[in-house]
Motif scaffolding. Structure first.
Motif, PDB file in Angstrom:
ATOM      1  N   ASP A 210       0.806  -1.216   0.000  1.00 53.10           N
ATOM      2  CA  ASP A 210       0.000   0.000   0.000  1.00 53.10           C
ATOM      3  C   ASP A 210       0.843   1.273   0.000  1.00 53.10           C
ATOM      4  O   ASP A 210       0.304   2.380  -0.056  1.00 53.10           O
ATOM      5  CB  ASP A 210      -0.989   0.003   1.156  1.00 53.10           C
ATOM      6  N   ARG A 211       2.148   1.128   0.029  1.00 56.15           N
ATOM      7  CA  ARG A 211       3.040   2.279  -0.101  1.00 56.15           C
ATOM      8  C   ARG A 211       3.271   2.658  -1.561  1.00 56.15           C
ATOM      9  O   ARG A 211       3.884   3.682  -1.852  1.00 56.15           O
ATOM     10  CB  ARG A 211       4.390   1.974   0.546  1.00 56.15           C
ATOM     11  N   TYR A 212       2.779   1.804  -2.472  1.00 55.42           N
ATOM     12  CA  TYR A 212       3.145   1.961  -3.868  1.00 55.42           C
ATOM     13  C   TYR A 212       1.949   2.047  -4.804  1.00 55.42           C
ATOM     14  O   TYR A 212       0.972   1.312  -4.644  1.00 55.42           O
ATOM     15  CB  TYR A 212       4.010   0.778  -4.313  1.00 55.42           C
ATOM     16  N   ALA A 213       2.065   2.905  -5.796  1.00 56.52           N
ATOM     17  CA  ALA A 213       1.213   2.806  -6.959  1.00 56.52           C
ATOM     18  C   ALA A 213       1.704   1.619  -7.781  1.00 56.52           C
ATOM     19  O   ALA A 213       2.905   1.313  -7.778  1.00 56.52           O
ATOM     20  CB  ALA A 213       1.291   4.084  -7.790  1.00 56.52           C
ATOM     21  N   MET A 214       0.791   0.952  -8.463  1.00 57.33           N
ATOM     22  CA  MET A 214       1.153  -0.253  -9.193  1.00 57.33           C
ATOM     23  C   MET A 214       0.731  -0.150 -10.656  1.00 57.33           C
ATOM     24  O   MET A 214      -0.288   0.483 -10.980  1.00 57.33           O
ATOM     25  CB  MET A 214       0.476  -1.472  -8.573  1.00 57.33           C
ATOM     26  N   GLY A 215       1.510  -0.790 -11.495  1.00 63.27           N
ATOM     27  CA  GLY A 215       1.171  -0.785 -12.905  1.00 63.27           C
ATOM     28  C   GLY A 215       1.443  -2.134 -13.543  1.00 63.27           C
ATOM     29  O   GLY A 215       2.258  -2.922 -13.039  1.00 63.27           O
ATOM     30  N   TRP A 216       0.750  -2.387 -14.629  1.00 65.57           N
ATOM     31  CA  TRP A 216       1.031  -3.539 -15.481  1.00 65.57           C
ATOM     32  C   TRP A 216       1.522  -3.006 -16.826  1.00 65.57           C
ATOM     33  O   TRP A 216       0.930  -2.078 -17.394  1.00 65.57           O
ATOM     34  CB  TRP A 216      -0.213  -4.392 -15.698  1.00 65.57           C
ATOM     35  N   PHE A 217       2.558  -3.633 -17.307  1.00 62.21           N
ATOM     36  CA  PHE A 217       3.143  -3.277 -18.593  1.00 62.21           C
ATOM     37  C   PHE A 217       3.257  -4.552 -19.432  1.00 62.21           C
ATOM     38  O   PHE A 217       3.169  -5.657 -18.904  1.00 62.21           O
ATOM     39  CB  PHE A 217       4.543  -2.668 -18.405  1.00 62.21           C
TER      40      PHE A 217
ATOM     41  N   LYS B  20       8.796  -5.078 -30.176  1.00 59.13           N
ATOM     42  CA  LYS B  20       8.095  -3.834 -29.860  1.00 59.13           C
ATOM     43  C   LYS B  20       8.590  -3.259 -28.546  1.00 59.13           C
ATOM     44  O   LYS B  20       9.170  -3.968 -27.722  1.00 59.13           O
ATOM     45  CB  LYS B  20       6.581  -4.080 -29.796  1.00 59.13           C
ATOM     46  N   GLU B  21       8.337  -1.980 -28.358  1.00 56.69           N
ATOM     47  CA  GLU B  21       8.697  -1.343 -27.112  1.00 56.69           C
ATOM     48  C   GLU B  21       7.711  -1.730 -26.008  1.00 56.69           C
ATOM     49  O   GLU B  21       6.561  -2.073 -26.276  1.00 56.69           O
ATOM     50  CB  GLU B  21       8.721   0.179 -27.280  1.00 56.69           C
ATOM     51  N   ARG B  22       8.191  -1.636 -24.783  1.00 57.65           N
ATOM     52  CA  ARG B  22       7.313  -1.889 -23.649  1.00 57.65           C
ATOM     53  C   ARG B  22       6.247  -0.805 -23.585  1.00 57.65           C
ATOM     54  O   ARG B  22       6.528   0.373 -23.814  1.00 57.65           O
ATOM     55  CB  ARG B  22       8.125  -1.897 -22.356  1.00 57.65           C
ATOM     56  N   GLU B  23       5.027  -1.218 -23.271  1.00 58.21           N
ATOM     57  CA  GLU B  23       3.937  -0.251 -23.176  1.00 58.21           C
ATOM     58  C   GLU B  23       3.173  -0.446 -21.868  1.00 58.21           C
ATOM     59  O   GLU B  23       3.057  -1.564 -21.359  1.00 58.21           O
ATOM     60  CB  GLU B  23       2.974  -0.394 -24.354  1.00 58.21           C
ATOM     61  N   GLY B  24       2.660   0.646 -21.363  1.00 58.85           N
ATOM     62  CA  GLY B  24       1.830   0.586 -20.174  1.00 58.85           C
ATOM     63  C   GLY B  24       0.454   0.057 -20.515  1.00 58.85           C
ATOM     64  O   GLY B  24      -0.125   0.426 -21.542  1.00 58.85           O
ATOM     65  N   VAL B  25      -0.065  -0.805 -19.677  1.00 64.00           N
ATOM     66  CA  VAL B  25      -1.374  -1.426 -19.895  1.00 64.00           C
ATOM     67  C   VAL B  25      -2.411  -0.835 -18.951  1.00 64.00           C
ATOM     68  O   VAL B  25      -3.498  -0.433 -19.368  1.00 64.00           O
ATOM     69  CB  VAL B  25      -1.288  -2.949 -19.711  1.00 64.00           C
ATOM     70  N   ALA B  26      -2.067  -0.801 -17.660  1.00 59.64           N
ATOM     71  CA  ALA B  26      -3.009  -0.325 -16.652  1.00 59.64           C
ATOM     72  C   ALA B  26      -2.228   0.096 -15.418  1.00 59.64           C
ATOM     73  O   ALA B  26      -1.127  -0.409 -15.178  1.00 59.64           O
ATOM     74  CB  ALA B  26      -4.022  -1.396 -16.299  1.00 59.64           C
ATOM     75  N   CYS B  27      -2.822   0.991 -14.645  1.00 65.65           N
ATOM     76  CA  CYS B  27      -2.196   1.380 -13.384  1.00 65.65           C
ATOM     77  C   CYS B  27      -3.286   1.619 -12.353  1.00 65.65           C
ATOM     78  O   CYS B  27      -4.457   1.844 -12.692  1.00 65.65           O
ATOM     79  CB  CYS B  27      -1.299   2.597 -13.544  1.00 65.65           C
ATOM     80  N   ILE B  28      -2.876   1.569 -11.091  1.00 64.98           N
ATOM     81  CA  ILE B  28      -3.826   1.724  -9.997  1.00 64.98           C
ATOM     82  C   ILE B  28      -3.138   2.472  -8.870  1.00 64.98           C
ATOM     83  O   ILE B  28      -1.957   2.262  -8.584  1.00 64.98           O
ATOM     84  CB  ILE B  28      -4.361   0.348  -9.547  1.00 64.98           C
ATOM     85  N   SER B  29      -3.881   3.370  -8.219  1.00 64.97           N
ATOM     86  CA  SER B  29      -3.313   4.163  -7.141  1.00 64.97           C
ATOM     87  C   SER B  29      -3.096   3.310  -5.897  1.00 64.97           C
ATOM     88  O   SER B  29      -3.529   2.158  -5.815  1.00 64.97           O
ATOM     89  CB  SER B  29      -4.234   5.345  -6.835  1.00 64.97           C
ATOM     90  N   LYS B  30      -2.451   3.913  -4.895  1.00 69.02           N
ATOM     91  CA  LYS B  30      -2.023   3.159  -3.720  1.00 69.02           C
ATOM     92  C   LYS B  30      -3.183   2.490  -2.996  1.00 69.02           C
ATOM     93  O   LYS B  30      -3.060   1.365  -2.512  1.00 69.02           O
ATOM     94  CB  LYS B  30      -1.265   4.083  -2.773  1.00 69.02           C
ATOM     95  N   LYS B  31      -4.295   3.176  -2.909  1.00 69.86           N
ATOM     96  CA  LYS B  31      -5.440   2.604  -2.192  1.00 69.86           C
ATOM     97  C   LYS B  31      -6.475   2.018  -3.141  1.00 69.86           C
ATOM     98  O   LYS B  31      -7.536   1.572  -2.697  1.00 69.86           O
ATOM     99  CB  LYS B  31      -6.074   3.657  -1.299  1.00 69.86           C
ATOM    100  N   GLY B  32      -6.161   2.043  -4.443  1.00 74.03           N
ATOM    101  CA  GLY B  32      -7.064   1.450  -5.415  1.00 74.03           C
ATOM    102  C   GLY B  32      -8.223   2.325  -5.814  1.00 74.03           C
ATOM    103  O   GLY B  32      -9.163   1.847  -6.461  1.00 74.03           O
ATOM    104  N   LEU B  33      -8.159   3.608  -5.498  1.00 72.51           N
ATOM    105  CA  LEU B  33      -9.295   4.482  -5.776  1.00 72.51           C
ATOM    106  C   LEU B  33      -9.292   4.989  -7.217  1.00 72.51           C
ATOM    107  O   LEU B  33     -10.335   5.404  -7.732  1.00 72.51           O
ATOM    108  CB  LEU B  33      -9.284   5.667  -4.813  1.00 72.51           C
TER     109      LEU B  33
ATOM    110  N   THR C 113      -9.099  -5.339 -16.428  1.00 77.00           N
ATOM    111  CA  THR C 113      -9.396  -4.674 -15.168  1.00 77.00           C
ATOM    112  C   THR C 113      -8.235  -4.887 -14.206  1.00 77.00           C
ATOM    113  O   THR C 113      -7.852  -6.039 -13.942  1.00 77.00           O
ATOM    114  CB  THR C 113     -10.678  -5.218 -14.540  1.00 77.00           C
ATOM    115  N   ILE C 114      -7.698  -3.798 -13.696  1.00 76.62           N
ATOM    116  CA  ILE C 114      -6.651  -3.889 -12.683  1.00 76.62           C
ATOM    117  C   ILE C 114      -7.292  -3.721 -11.314  1.00 76.62           C
ATOM    118  O   ILE C 114      -8.219  -2.921 -11.137  1.00 76.62           O
ATOM    119  CB  ILE C 114      -5.558  -2.823 -12.921  1.00 76.62           C
ATOM    120  N   SER C 115      -6.801  -4.484 -10.358  1.00 75.77           N
ATOM    121  CA  SER C 115      -7.305  -4.379  -8.990  1.00 75.77           C
ATOM    122  C   SER C 115      -6.169  -4.729  -8.040  1.00 75.77           C
ATOM    123  O   SER C 115      -5.136  -5.250  -8.460  1.00 75.77           O
ATOM    124  CB  SER C 115      -8.510  -5.293  -8.775  1.00 75.77           C
TER     125      SER C 115
END
Length: 118
Positions: free
Chosen positions: A30-37, A43-56, A69-71
């Motif tokens: 919960d100290r971190y924002a999280m992302g999926w790439f 091909k270059e790496r691309e961002g797929v989804a991200c979620i804030s620290k508390k998931g809001l 859907t990221i969760s």
């Protein structure tokens, strides 16, 4: 030191679904924002989804909106990526990442392969 381990990748037919998991250890997630790439061959790496620290707050690449859907479950120190209606162009190595914000990632997992093919 935060460590991330992805799982849940595999071979799936077009139209199918997979759920990726990213398990964290060494720190509380919960100290971190999280992302999926993802990175496809050649091909270059691309961002797929991200979620804030508390998931809001979440954000998605246009190419996956309405399908992915990221969760997160901070109590389990785990982040998920539910992928539905998969297409061959979703084939890639998928990585999760953690950072102080959704714009800067400091920790990366080793990746998990997702292959969408009939």
């Amino acid at each position: 030191q935060l460590q991330l381990v992805e799982s849940g990748g595999g071979l799936v037919k077009p139209g199918g679904s997979l759920r990726l998991s990213c398990a964290a250890s060494g720190d509380t997630l919960d100290r971190y924002a999280m992302g999926w790439f993802r990175q496809a061959p050649g091909k270059e790496r691309e961002g797929v989804a991200c979620i804030s620290k508390k998931g809001l707050r979440t954000n998605y690449a246009d190419s996956v909106k309405g399908r992915f859907t990221i969760s997160r479950d901070n109590a389990k120190n785990t982040v998920y990526l539910q992928m539905n209606s998969l297409k061959p162009e979703d084939t890639a190595v998928y990585y999760c990442a953690a950072g102080s914000s959704s714009f800067e990632y400091d920790y990366w997992g080793q990746g998990t392969q997702v292959t969408v093919s009939s």
